[in-house]
Motif scaffolding. Structure first.
Motif, PDB file in Angstrom:
ATOM      1  N   LEU A 135     -13.835  -3.353  -9.855  1.00 20.51           N
ATOM      2  CA  LEU A 135     -12.422  -3.565  -9.816  1.00 20.51           C
ATOM      3  C   LEU A 135     -12.184  -4.733 -10.764  1.00 20.51           C
ATOM      4  CD1 LEU A 135     -11.498  -3.332  -5.906  1.00 20.51           C
ATOM      5  CD2 LEU A 135     -11.266  -1.741  -7.544  1.00 20.51           C
ATOM      6  N   THR A 188       0.996  -1.276   0.145  1.00 21.84           N
ATOM      7  CA  THR A 188      -0.005   0.036   0.058  1.00 21.84           C
ATOM      8  C   THR A 188       0.859   1.313  -0.103  1.00 21.84           C
ATOM      9  OG1 THR A 188      -0.116  -0.282   2.383  1.00 21.84           O
ATOM     10  CG2 THR A 188      -1.935  -1.006   1.095  1.00 21.84           C
ATOM     11  N   CYS A 212      -7.794  -0.985  -3.168  1.00 17.90           N
ATOM     12  CA  CYS A 212      -7.735  -0.669  -4.864  1.00 17.90           C
ATOM     13  C   CYS A 212      -8.960   0.311  -5.191  1.00 17.90           C
ATOM     14  CB  CYS A 212      -7.901  -2.010  -5.291  1.00 17.90           C
ATOM     15  SG  CYS A 212      -6.359  -3.088  -5.428  1.00 17.90           S
ATOM     16  N   ARG A 213     -10.043   0.222  -4.490  1.00 16.79           N
ATOM     17  CA  ARG A 213     -11.149   1.078  -4.570  1.00 16.79           C
ATOM     18  C   ARG A 213     -10.877   2.583  -4.137  1.00 16.79           C
ATOM     19  NH1 ARG A 213     -15.069  -1.727  -2.367  1.00 16.79           N
ATOM     20  NH2 ARG A 213     -15.318  -2.803  -4.288  1.00 16.79           N
ATOM     21  N   SER A 224      -8.163   0.782 -11.490  1.00 15.53           N
ATOM     22  CA  SER A 224      -7.451  -0.256 -10.552  1.00 15.53           C
ATOM     23  C   SER A 224      -8.420  -1.552 -10.864  1.00 15.53           C
ATOM     24  CB  SER A 224      -7.348   0.080  -9.134  1.00 15.53           C
ATOM     25  OG  SER A 224      -6.988  -1.101  -8.365  1.00 15.53           O
ATOM     26  N   TYR A 233      -3.354   0.392 -11.994  1.00 14.87           N
ATOM     27  CA  TYR A 233      -2.846  -0.420 -10.879  1.00 14.87           C
ATOM     28  C   TYR A 233      -3.644  -1.700 -10.780  1.00 14.87           C
ATOM     29  CZ  TYR A 233      -0.998  -1.839  -6.113  1.00 14.87           C
ATOM     30  OH  TYR A 233      -0.442  -2.529  -5.347  1.00 14.87           O
ATOM     31  N   PHE A 276      -3.624  -5.654  -9.411  1.00  4.88           N
ATOM     32  CA  PHE A 276      -3.364  -6.393  -8.176  1.00  4.88           C
ATOM     33  C   PHE A 276      -3.853  -7.796  -8.032  1.00  4.88           C
ATOM     34  CE2 PHE A 276      -2.628  -8.047  -3.954  1.00  4.88           C
ATOM     35  CZ  PHE A 276      -1.324  -7.318  -3.736  1.00  4.88           C
ATOM     36  N   PHE A 282      -8.665  -5.745  -9.201  1.00  6.06           N
ATOM     37  CA  PHE A 282      -8.076  -6.652  -8.223  1.00  6.06           C
ATOM     38  C   PHE A 282      -8.985  -8.021  -8.337  1.00  6.06           C
ATOM     39  CE2 PHE A 282      -9.313  -8.067  -3.572  1.00  6.06           C
ATOM     40  CZ  PHE A 282      -8.174  -8.647  -3.487  1.00  6.06           C
ATOM     41  N   TYR A 301      -7.467  -5.232   0.767  1.00  4.46           N
ATOM     42  CA  TYR A 301      -6.984  -4.946  -0.664  1.00  4.46           C
ATOM     43  C   TYR A 301      -8.165  -4.412  -1.561  1.00  4.46           C
ATOM     44  CZ  TYR A 301      -2.190  -6.475  -0.317  1.00  4.46           C
ATOM     45  OH  TYR A 301      -0.691  -6.782  -0.081  1.00  4.46           O
ATOM     46  N   GLU A 302      -9.123  -4.996  -1.520  1.00  2.96           N
ATOM     47  CA  GLU A 302     -10.424  -4.488  -2.096  1.00  2.96           C
ATOM     48  C   GLU A 302     -10.432  -3.101  -1.848  1.00  2.96           C
ATOM     49  OE1 GLU A 302     -15.110  -5.079  -2.220  1.00  2.96           O
ATOM     50  OE2 GLU A 302     -13.977  -6.831  -1.714  1.00  2.96           O
TER      51      GLU A 302
END
Length: 243
Positions: free
Chosen positions: A226, A123, A192-193, A204, A152, A154, A206, A188-189
């Motif tokens: 995402l 992060t 990314c949001r 982004s 981005y 991931f 994910f 992580y969700e």
């Protein structure tokens, strides 16, 4: 194959990249173990640079079929951009045409077992890279380039540890409610949001995948906003202004 065909089969192309990731990681680990350095096996699998090539291949295919010449796409070599807080930063994929920065993309992943420290590292890295780029952009480091696409991507290992509830420490102030009881997958969700919500990144994506099913190309998309498809649509729409 045209851009519409790629977009229609984006899930299939993503599955191919997922399988490549796990196959490459497994091969790197076996090579490390065969060399007599089994204790470094996980480290080798994490740091080997080829696992994400399948995703970079997918983005490259999208870009070229959208009409951007291949010679304008940079990966592995000549991927440095000037920073503001540091001299340069290497990106996983760049699009530069006629001395104009069109796009910069990061493609990252994380597997267990050390989710805690790695989450913080990932992060901080992503936020720092965005801050560095946008500040350098404001200072005309990229000449007179219009606002570029910053992406981005991931992928997280889907396993018991990444799905487990994680406690938070609140010795002085309450954390934001969405983090209470959230697993690393949920964190992580949210991350990314929020990168897009706060306009640090243009788009982004994910996804998650397990070591057992991922090698067959299976993956999950925890949130529609995402998805790789949405990421690709935003990227292609941005590229259309440079064709």
């Amino acid at each position: 194959m045209n851009i519409d065909d790629i977009m229609k089969d984006i899930a299939k192309h993503t599955a191919k990249a997922v399988a490549h990731y796990w196959q490459t990681r497994s091969a790197q680990r076996r090579k490390q173990e065969d060399s007599g350095k089994a204790d470094q096996g996980l480290r080798s699998a994490v740091t080997g640079g080829a696992q994400m090539d399948g995703f970079i291949d997918l983005f490259t295919k999208l870009i070229t079929h959208a009409g951007i010449p291949e010679q304008c796409i940079f990966r592995k070599k000549a991927v440095e951009l000037p920073g503001f807080f540091r001299p340069t930063k290497e990106w996983d994929l760049l699009i530069i045409r006629n001395r104009t920065l069109i796009a910069a993309i990061e493609a990252k992943s994380q597997v267990g077992p050390s989710f805690g420290n790695n989450f913080n590292n990932r992060t901080e890295e992503a936020m720092g890279s965005a801050l560095d780029l946008w500040t350098a952009f404001r200072q005309h480091a990229y000449l007179e380039s219009p606002q570029p696409f910053l992406g981005y991507f991931f992928m997280l290992e889907d396993c018991e540890a990444s799905n487990r509830t994680v406690s938070v420490q609140e010795p002085h102030f309450k954390v934001f409610s969405e983090f209470v009881g959230a697993s690393y997958m949920r964190r992580y969700e949210l991350f990314c949001r929020k990168l897009v919500l706060e306009r640090h990144y243009t788009a982004s994506a994910f996804i998650t995948s397990s070591v057992t099913d991922g090698i067959k190309g299976e993956f999950k998309t925890p949130a529609d906003d995402l998805s790789v498809e949405r990421f690709a649509k935003v990227l292609v729409a941005h590229l259309s202004t440079f064709i």
